[in-house]
Every structure is written in C-alpha cells, then in structure tokens.
Design a protein around this motif. Sequence first.
Motif, PDB file in Angstrom:
ATOM      1  N   LEU A 466       0.827  -1.214   0.000  1.00 10.39           N
ATOM      2  CA  LEU A 466       0.000   0.000   0.000  1.00 10.39           C
ATOM      3  C   LEU A 466       0.858   1.259   0.000  1.00 10.39           C
ATOM      4  CD1 LEU A 466      -2.885  -0.952   2.470  1.00 10.39           C
ATOM      5  CD2 LEU A 466      -2.944  -0.892  -0.032  1.00 10.39           C
ATOM      6  N   SER A 467       1.983   1.227   0.705  1.00  7.02           N
ATOM      7  CA  SER A 467       2.884   2.390   0.681  1.00  7.02           C
ATOM      8  C   SER A 467       3.417   2.630  -0.727  1.00  7.02           C
ATOM      9  CB  SER A 467       4.046   2.163   1.659  1.00  7.02           C
ATOM     10  OG  SER A 467       3.580   1.976   2.976  1.00  7.02           O
ATOM     11  N   GLY A 468       3.842   1.545  -1.387  1.00  4.41           N
ATOM     12  CA  GLY A 468       4.294   1.699  -2.767  1.00  4.41           C
ATOM     13  C   GLY A 468       3.192   2.169  -3.684  1.00  4.41           C
ATOM     14  N   TRP A 469       1.970   1.701  -3.434  1.00  3.68           N
ATOM     15  CA  TRP A 469       0.825   2.107  -4.258  1.00  3.68           C
ATOM     16  C   TRP A 469       0.595   3.613  -4.136  1.00  3.68           C
ATOM     17  CZ3 TRP A 469      -4.285  -1.138  -4.370  1.00  3.68           C
ATOM     18  CH2 TRP A 469      -5.127  -0.629  -5.361  1.00  3.68           C
ATOM     19  N   VAL A 470       0.577   4.131  -2.906  1.00  6.59           N
ATOM     20  CA  VAL A 470       0.309   5.561  -2.699  1.00  6.59           C
ATOM     21  C   VAL A 470       1.375   6.417  -3.373  1.00  6.59           C
ATOM     22  CG1 VAL A 470       0.154   7.366  -0.955  1.00  6.59           C
ATOM     23  CG2 VAL A 470      -0.999   5.186  -0.588  1.00  6.59           C
ATOM     24  N   ILE A 471       2.641   6.067  -3.165  1.00  6.40           N
ATOM     25  CA  ILE A 471       3.727   6.870  -3.742  1.00  6.40           C
ATOM     26  C   ILE A 471       3.697   6.802  -5.266  1.00  6.40           C
ATOM     27  CG2 ILE A 471       6.231   7.079  -3.892  1.00  6.40           C
ATOM     28  CD1 ILE A 471       6.368   6.051  -1.027  1.00  6.40           C
ATOM     29  N   ARG A 531      -7.360   7.802 -16.156  1.00  7.33           N
ATOM     30  CA  ARG A 531      -8.139   6.578 -15.954  1.00  7.33           C
ATOM     31  C   ARG A 531      -7.327   5.343 -16.326  1.00  7.33           C
ATOM     32  NH1 ARG A 531     -14.126   7.974 -18.502  1.00  7.33           N
ATOM     33  NH2 ARG A 531     -14.770   9.483 -16.915  1.00  7.33           N
ATOM     34  N   LEU A 532      -6.624   5.422 -17.441  1.00 10.24           N
ATOM     35  CA  LEU A 532      -5.816   4.282 -17.862  1.00 10.24           C
ATOM     36  C   LEU A 532      -4.699   4.004 -16.855  1.00 10.24           C
ATOM     37  CD1 LEU A 532      -5.178   2.148 -19.981  1.00 10.24           C
ATOM     38  CD2 LEU A 532      -3.814   3.855 -21.198  1.00 10.24           C
ATOM     39  N   ALA A 533      -4.033   5.064 -16.390  1.00 10.62           N
ATOM     40  CA  ALA A 533      -2.966   4.875 -15.405  1.00 10.62           C
ATOM     41  C   ALA A 533      -3.521   4.291 -14.113  1.00 10.62           C
ATOM     42  CB  ALA A 533      -2.275   6.211 -15.123  1.00 10.62           C
ATOM     43  N   LEU A 538      -4.078  -0.269 -10.538  1.00 10.63           N
ATOM     44  CA  LEU A 538      -4.969  -1.183  -9.813  1.00 10.63           C
ATOM     45  C   LEU A 538      -4.667  -2.627 -10.176  1.00 10.63           C
ATOM     46  CD1 LEU A 538      -7.440  -1.572  -7.970  1.00 10.63           C
ATOM     47  CD2 LEU A 538      -8.881  -1.368 -10.008  1.00 10.63           C
ATOM     48  N   ALA A 539      -4.395  -2.882 -11.460  1.00  7.24           N
ATOM     49  CA  ALA A 539      -4.087  -4.256 -11.877  1.00  7.24           C
ATOM     50  C   ALA A 539      -2.761  -4.727 -11.295  1.00  7.24           C
ATOM     51  CB  ALA A 539      -4.065  -4.332 -13.405  1.00  7.24           C
ATOM     52  N   VAL A 540      -1.734  -3.860 -11.329  1.00  2.00           N
ATOM     53  CA  VAL A 540      -0.403  -4.262 -10.856  1.00  2.00           C
ATOM     54  C   VAL A 540      -0.397  -4.485  -9.350  1.00  2.00           C
ATOM     55  CG1 VAL A 540       1.993  -3.514 -10.613  1.00  2.00           C
ATOM     56  CG2 VAL A 540       0.794  -3.167 -12.774  1.00  2.00           C
ATOM     57  N   PHE A 541      -0.846  -3.477  -8.604  1.00  2.00           N
ATOM     58  CA  PHE A 541      -0.790  -3.609  -7.150  1.00  2.00           C
ATOM     59  C   PHE A 541      -1.865  -4.551  -6.626  1.00  2.00           C
ATOM     60  CE2 PHE A 541       1.645   0.264  -7.749  1.00  2.00           C
ATOM     61  CZ  PHE A 541       2.669   0.105  -6.828  1.00  2.00           C
TER      62      PHE A 541
END
Length: 849
Positions: A466-471, A531-533, A538-541
């Motif tokens: 989650l930390s990596g996701w936010v950053i 939206r694409l990013a 969402l798919a990766v994390f």
Amino acid sequence: MILRYSRQARYCVFWLIALMVPLAQAEYLDNLQIWAELRSINERTQVIRSQLQDVQRQHERLRLNEGALNEHIIALSGSSQIFRVLQEQNANLPRFEIDSDLPDLIANTRLAQFRVTQQQREFRDNPGRYPHDLQLTELQDGLQQLVGTAVALQQAQRDLALTAERMRATITEHLFWIPSNPAMGPTWVMDFPGKFLAQIQRLPQQLSLGFNLNQLGLWQWLLLAAILVLAAVLQWFRPRLNEQLSLRHQPVLAYQERLDQWQLRPEEATEQPEPAPPSPWLTPQSLLIHAALSLPMSLGLLVIGVLLSQEQGPEIAVIGKAFIAVALSLFVVQFLLAILEKGQEADLHLGWTETTRETLRRFTYRFARVLLPTSAILALAQQQGVDLTEDVIGPIILVVAAAMIAHHFRQLLRDLPETFVATGTRWLLNLVLVMMPLSLAVLTLLGYYHTALQVTGQFLATFYVLSGWVITEVSVRNGIEWSSIRLRLLREAEEREWTARMEAATAMGETLRETPEKKSDLAQVRQQTQRLARFVLLAVFGSLLYWVWADLVGVFGYFNSLVLWQYGTPEALGIMTVLDLLSALFIVVLTLFLAANLPGVLEMLILSRLALQQGSAYAMTTLLNYVITGIGLVLALSALGVSWDKLQWLVAALSVGLGFGLQEIFANFVSGIILLFERPIRIGDVVTLGNLSGRVRQIHIRATTITDFDRKDIIVPNKTFVTGQLINWSLTDTVTRVVVKIGVAYGSDLERTREILLEAAETNERVLKDPAPQVLFLSFGASTLDHELRIHVKELSDRNPAIDEINRFIDRSFKDANIEIAFQQVDVRFRNSDGLERLISRQNPQSDV
C-alpha cells in the motif's frame, strides 16, 4: 526426507550411458558384448525395482495416514493437543524432489532399444553374418523391463509427492483454524512464570547462530558476492548520488519559484507566458536515487541473513530469517523517511502539504520502533514447530505490537487532512489498518497464536504494498499533470505562432492556404490518461496484494468441510457448506463491482477510441451491465446448489408469470432493449411526449428518466416511447424553427414593418443565416394585421432567448417608427337609444333644470 536413491539413480545413468555409447558407435555387437550388456541391464533394473518398492511402501503408509487424518481430527476435536499432533504430522511428512535423472535414463534406454531393433532387422537379412537373434531378443526384453521399471518409479514418485502435498495442505488448513495455545485467561496467568523461565532456558538451544557454509552452492556464493559489491558501490557513490538528487530537485524548485511569481502578478500574465513545468521523469528518477541511498545497510543485513539461514534441524529457529525480515523493513522505513524529509520528494514532486508531510513523517518514526523488532520476532516465532504451543513470550509481544500498530494507524488517519484521504477511502483504511491489528490481538488472546502469526506477516507485507501504491499513484498523477501543462503550453505557442503568421500574411496582402491542424481535447486526453494509469496501477498492485495473500487462500478450503444444511433426495443428496455460501456472497459482490466499473473501463479503453454515434457507447455499456448481472446471478445460484436443470424450471415459471402478471414489466423491459438498439432517443435528447417535454437523463431496464424544464425528474415507462407518438427535437439535427407572431394596427406602414422584422432577425446572433429569416403577412384579423417572423436557431437552448431578444428589439423599433402593436378592440352599440335617454333622465332628475 530427501530421496535416498538419487545417487544410485545417477550411478545407473552413468553406467547406462557408458555402456550405450559402444552400442551406439559400434556397428554391431558380438555375443560376449551382448551378455555383458544384458547382465548390466538386469542389475540396474533390480536397483530401480528396489527403489520403486520403497517409494510404493512410503506411498501406501502415507495414504493410510491420509485416510486416518480426518478421524484423528474428529477424535481430538476440542482437545488442547490437536495442534501439537497436527504439527508433528506435518513435520513428519516426506519432503523430497522427484529424481531429475530418470527422464535421461528413460530416453537413453529407448534409444538403445531402437539400435537393437535395427540390428535385429539387419540380422534377418543376413542370418549367417551377425549375432544370433535370440540374444538380441533377450537384450531387447531387458531394456524393456528397465524402461518399464523406470517409468513406474517416476510415476510412483509423482504420486507420493502429490499425496504428501495434499496432506500438507489439509493439515495447514486445520492448523489455521484451531487454537495453538491456551487462551490468555486466569489459568494462563498462573502458569506464566514457570513457562516463561522454561522458555528462557530453551532459547540457547532453539536459536541457531552457526554458519554452515558447505550448504551454499557456487551460484549462491556468486549472488552474495554480487550483493556485497552492490552495497559497497552504492555506499562509495553516496556523495555522487546526493549530487544527482540535488540536480533533479533544482528544476522543480526553479519551476515553483517562477510559477509563484507568475501567479502573484496577474497583470503581467499576458506579457509573460506561463512557465513550463520540468520533465515528468524527474520524479521516478529521484525516487530511484532515494531507493539506492537506502539500500546499502539493508543489503548488508540481507547477506548476513542468508549466511545464517542454513537449516540446522526441525526444532531449531534460524536467526538469519530475522535478519532478512529486518532488512526489508529497514529499507522501507529508510526510504519513507528519506522522501518525507523537508525539501525532498514529498515537498517538491508529490505536492503534499506541510501538514501532510509532517504527519506522515511522525507516523513513520513511531511505526518504525514497532515494525523493526516485530519483524524480527515474527520471523523467529514462525519457525517454531511443536514448541509453538509452549511459547508465552511471543503472544505477549504480538498483542502489544498489534495494539500499538492499530493505535499508530488510527492516529495517522485522524491527523491526515480530508483533502489527502477521501471519506470512503478513510473508512476502508480504518477497516484494514486499524481493525485488522486489533483482530489479531484478540485472536492471540483467544489462543489462535499460530493464526495471528500467519496473518501478521501478510499484514506487514500489505502495508509495504500500500505504501508503494500511494507513492506510485501520486507520482504518476503528478507526471500526467506536468505533461498536460507542457502540452497545453506547446499548443498555445503554436497558436500564437500561427496567429503571427496570419497577421504577417494579411499585412503583406497574402493569404495562407494551409489551415491549422485539428488537435484533440486536452481535458479529455488528460482524463483518459489518468483513468488508464489508475486502471494499470490497480491491476499491478492488486496482483501484488493477491500474491501476498495467496498463501492463505488455500486455508479457506476448511470451510468446505463445515456443512450448513442438506438438500435434495436421498438418491441425489446435496450439501451446502460455509464455503458455498461465502462463494455466493463473493460472486454477488464481485458482480456488483464489475457491473458498476467494467462498463466504464470498457468505454475508456475501447469505446472512446471508436467512431461511434451518440448514445451507442451508452447502449453497449448498458447491455454489458445486463449481461454481467445475469451471469453473476446464474453463478451465485449455482454456488448455492441451484443447477441449470433447476434454473430451467425457474425460467419456465418466470415465463408464465411474465405472460400474465408481469406482462407490463416484461413489455417495458423489451421496450428498453429496443430503445437501446434503435436509439429513437438518446441520453441528452430533448423530447416531447404528449404534454411532457424535457431532456432524457437515463434509460433504465424498465423506465426512462426525463428531466423537464422545471428540473423535475419524471419516470416514463419504456413502453410509452415505443407505442406512443414521440417528438425528438435533437435526433438528427438540433436546428429548429421559431415563429414569432406580431399583429400591427390597421393603417400601419407594412413595408416598414417588414424591414423592422427582418432587421430584428438579421441582427440577432442566435438566428441562423441559412435558412434565411422570413416575414409573412398572413391575414387580416379583427383588429390586427397578422404577421409572422420565421427564423431558425442552432440549438434548442437558443429558442426562448432568441424570442425574448427579438420581441424586445421589435418593441423598441416599433415605438421609434410610430407603428402600433394592435390589441383586441370591441365597439359596443345600443340599438334602443330612446330608452337609454329616459333611463339617464330618471337617474339624474335635476338634469332638466
């Protein structure tokens, strides 16, 4: 246990290859060679056959244990020793690798069979020259027995491995759902001093501090050497990395200063163009440099952990795994603290406010004091086998750590500003980051220490993800914003250049034949890119989160053994388990999520790139929503035991109901599908249906929502649009005709009237030039000369404003031209004037005086 016969198998392969080489190279074999080869093959066959018998005996014992496993679990249900018994069975399960040399042995033996077959064929052609066919036949039979035995051994090893893994999975499921330690109640408190001293005395024997370097292979030594070299290089180049980091901060600082000056002087905005932002690649480069600066110490701990992680025994806790866990936690903490420093990425690149940055930095400091020791203790506690039931120090540490983690996360979510975390996201984060640690503490207090240990490790890994996701999400969003600004400024510069060229050409009396290239909408491009990013992140994390929790997915198979109820007939008895119910609920939730989001993703990724007519994308996404809902409903019913043959009866019953009681609803549903396909109305169209006029806002499965001009939502059944008379003001063309009726008094100047009416239409910007306005003198009214001004406007929203502006212009112009706008006049005549005079005289008797 590791397979004991791997060396013997490799020995057999070596001698087989050594003896098959002469068979392959020599043109033919003599009798002596054939007998020697046959004797060697028989010896190797006996060795492999003994291996096969041993594996079969192990497999048979394992199958018997597997059959008795459930009986043991039922018999020991409620006993405090069930965890210890299952843990011992799990430790005694064979762990071996399938012999990788067997495929080579089988392949070489089959090659030898092919060579012998060729010689047998040539012997039949020349019987007097070559060895006797009987000897070759015996050699062929020996090779066939060797192949058959090797294949049987290979299959037996596979069956044994599958059975062992199946038993291990079953035991793991039950270990997760049963208490491993006594509940921390009064009895536990009374026994704590003695167990505490006993555990302290066992610690020196349970912890392994020795090196066993012989277990490391060459490639492992090379990998450790490479890691040490990388750590040394990163530490050596630390000053240079800091310089590179400063170089990437300078453009961002300069851009912020120029932007602040430009925003503080709005009067100079027309003279000085808006400053261009720096390259969006500066943010990921800076983050990578910070990661490199945070790596050396973690890499050193990782090498130490690997050297200390050699297995020492089933009941020995390897301290090296604690070093590896601390290395990962230390890297995350150092990286977060580095980017949260004042003047670093959180300030310059990520755009976080000072309050947000300081709140996150304080939380990271406090959380690190809990995270680092918890990671080490967790790594050691997870290695305890049977002795886990006697652990009293670990549960206390885990309860305290879980409570502190929940407190720190609760304080963080409370102090973060509303602009940083939305309300819905804040609620979800409270559920995951606050309630989960508290739940782990409660599980530990109830005795589910083993379960809490397993989930705590996944929880910490979830925090890292989650930390990596936010950053990453903030960095990507900031990069897209900078790229959008750079693209906008580039287009503005191109437009200014084009305007300058046009002015220069006009001044020189020339005409530019080229036209500016049509550009796509920047706002739409930015929105689609975001939206694409977001979808890719969402798919990766999401995949990373699934990978983190994948080890615990199998434990939910335990719910399949918990029967809720039974259904069906004794001949075809069905059972409903907790897993079936949870699966149905999961399918329903997933269906609702996909129905709400998948059509939007489809429209963003595919439909937005297609040249579709207005409303087509909405029709396709709506139909996709219906399909997803229908499939989800069928799958949910199937999970609840409602098979397709039963669903057929349900569909038949619904068909009868639709034919009678639900025929109106069914008619509206079919009409809704017709509206989506034929598209007589679309979202945004202005329609008139009877005495109802408004704009179409939504087309649902049963009814359509129309917002009238009083901004009231009116629900209209879909059947009305199909069977009734409908006026669509914007189906093919938004141009409509407006008729303004004017009546002037008799005697007015008609030519001047015509000129004024045409002037009112031609001077109005809302009136189209084509078709041209018309003024018609249509009739002689009772009191007026009736005229009509017929105009056309481009949009429906221009109708009433155009009428208002034209009426005001006509009123002013008619006053200036002394043209009277006639109104209805009534002349009253009395037929009996004598009677009227007598009535007046009677009312006024003094009039004769």
